[in-house]
Design an enzyme around this catalytic site. Structure first.
Site, PDB file in Angstrom:
ATOM      1  CG  ASP A 288      -1.901  -1.091   1.266  1.00 28.73           C
ATOM      2  OD1 ASP A 288      -2.198  -1.644   0.189  1.00 28.73           O
ATOM      3  OD2 ASP A 288      -2.402  -1.398   2.364  1.00 28.73           O
TER       4      ASP A 288
HETATM    5  N1  URA Z   1      -1.294  -5.870   3.900  1.00 26.37           N
HETATM    6  C1  URA Z   1      -1.785  -4.601   3.919  1.00 26.37           C
HETATM    7  O1  URA Z   1      -2.823  -4.338   4.516  1.00 26.37           O
HETATM    8  N2  URA Z   1      -1.081  -3.653   3.271  1.00 26.37           N
HETATM    9  C2  URA Z   1       0.083  -3.889   2.614  1.00 26.37           C
HETATM   10  O2  URA Z   1       0.669  -2.974   2.068  1.00 26.37           O
HETATM   11  C3  URA Z   1       0.565  -5.203   2.620  1.00 26.37           C
HETATM   12  C4  URA Z   1      -0.144  -6.174   3.262  1.00 26.37           C
END
Ligand code: URA
Length: 244
Positions: A104
């Site tokens: 993310d």
């Molecule tokens: N899980 C999440 O919620 N975000 C990420 O970036 C990776 C795994």
């Protein structure tokens, strides 16, 4: 390597697009027009014909980078409004290099970038059970019941999660927060945030510390990257073959 495979692997278009390009007589290798997609290109050959392919020198050696992705950067090749991880490669950026999976925008940590399309595909396939470990700061303190539910698998609307291992590393009872390590093998969208929310905790900070058995090099500051060692790339290959 076959000319069409080489061009597709290196970001000049899909396999069918590059086949059309070759058949139309637009591609030259070392100054000779090649219309045969199966033509074998060797190390050091020079490809010309399209703007993107002009003067491209063939390298069949694959590249593997380990990056410490900073927060605020999107895991993509381009984005209308935000900086993207591929821009962080500066002069090392080349067609064909792609991130392995996604983090993310607000997640930090280990991101592998490679032009090995086949390995990338295997590493991100849900069938392969590739382990990923994250350090998270949670608003909340997971209890035994929550940890057990993660281990069993949590039922969401569209799927039941695979077993996830949560280990508590630090607790601040006054603030009601905790630092935890969580290991998952799926790769679903917002996976860790959704798992944490399912046991009553919000993720305040998230960092990936391990992917397919490879630990993030803590010597890399956020935004820095380095070439992976041979031992690390061997480990990546083992991570996908052991589940064949
Ligand atoms: N899980 C999440 O919620 N975000 C990420 O970036 C990776 C795994």
């Amino acid at each position: 390597m076959r000319l069409d495979k080489y061009l597709a692997n290196n970001g000049f278009g899909s396999r069918s697009e590059v086949k059309k390009l070759i058949a139309s007589g637009k591609i030259s290798v070392d100054g000779t027009v090649i219309k045969d997609s199966t033509y074998n290109v060797g190390e050091g050959s020079v490809i010309s014909g399209t703007d993107a392919a002009e003067g491209h020198r063939v390298s069949t050696e694959m590249t593997y980078y380990m990056m410490n992705k900073p927060s605020g950067v999107v895991t993509a090749a381009s984005d209308a409004t935000s900086p993207v991880v591929m821009e962080l490669l500066g002069n090392d950026r080349r067609p064909g290099l792609n991130p392995v999976g996604r983090l993310d925008k607000d997640t930090e940590g280990l991101l592998i970038i490679t032009d090995d399309g086949e390995l990338n595909h295997f590493l991100t396939s849900p069938k392969r059970n590739v382990p990923k470990k994250y350090f998270a700061i949670l608003d909340g303190i997971p209890d035994e019941e929550g940890i057990a539910r993660l281990k069993e698998g949590i039922r969401f609307k569209e799927f039941t999660s695979r077993p996830a291992l949560l280990e508590i590393s630090e607790i601040d009872r006054k603030a009601g927060t905790s630092g935890v390590f969580i290991t998952v093998t799926e790769g679903k969208f917002h996976e860790v945030k959704r798992l944490a929310a399912a046991i009553g905790c919000d993720v305040k900070y998230l960092k990936r510390t391990m992917f397919a058995g490879i630990e993030l090099d803590e010597g890399l500051a956020p935004g820095e990257y380095r070439k992976m060692t041979d031992a690390e790339t061997d480990m990546l290959r083992r991570a996908v073959t052991k589940n064949d």
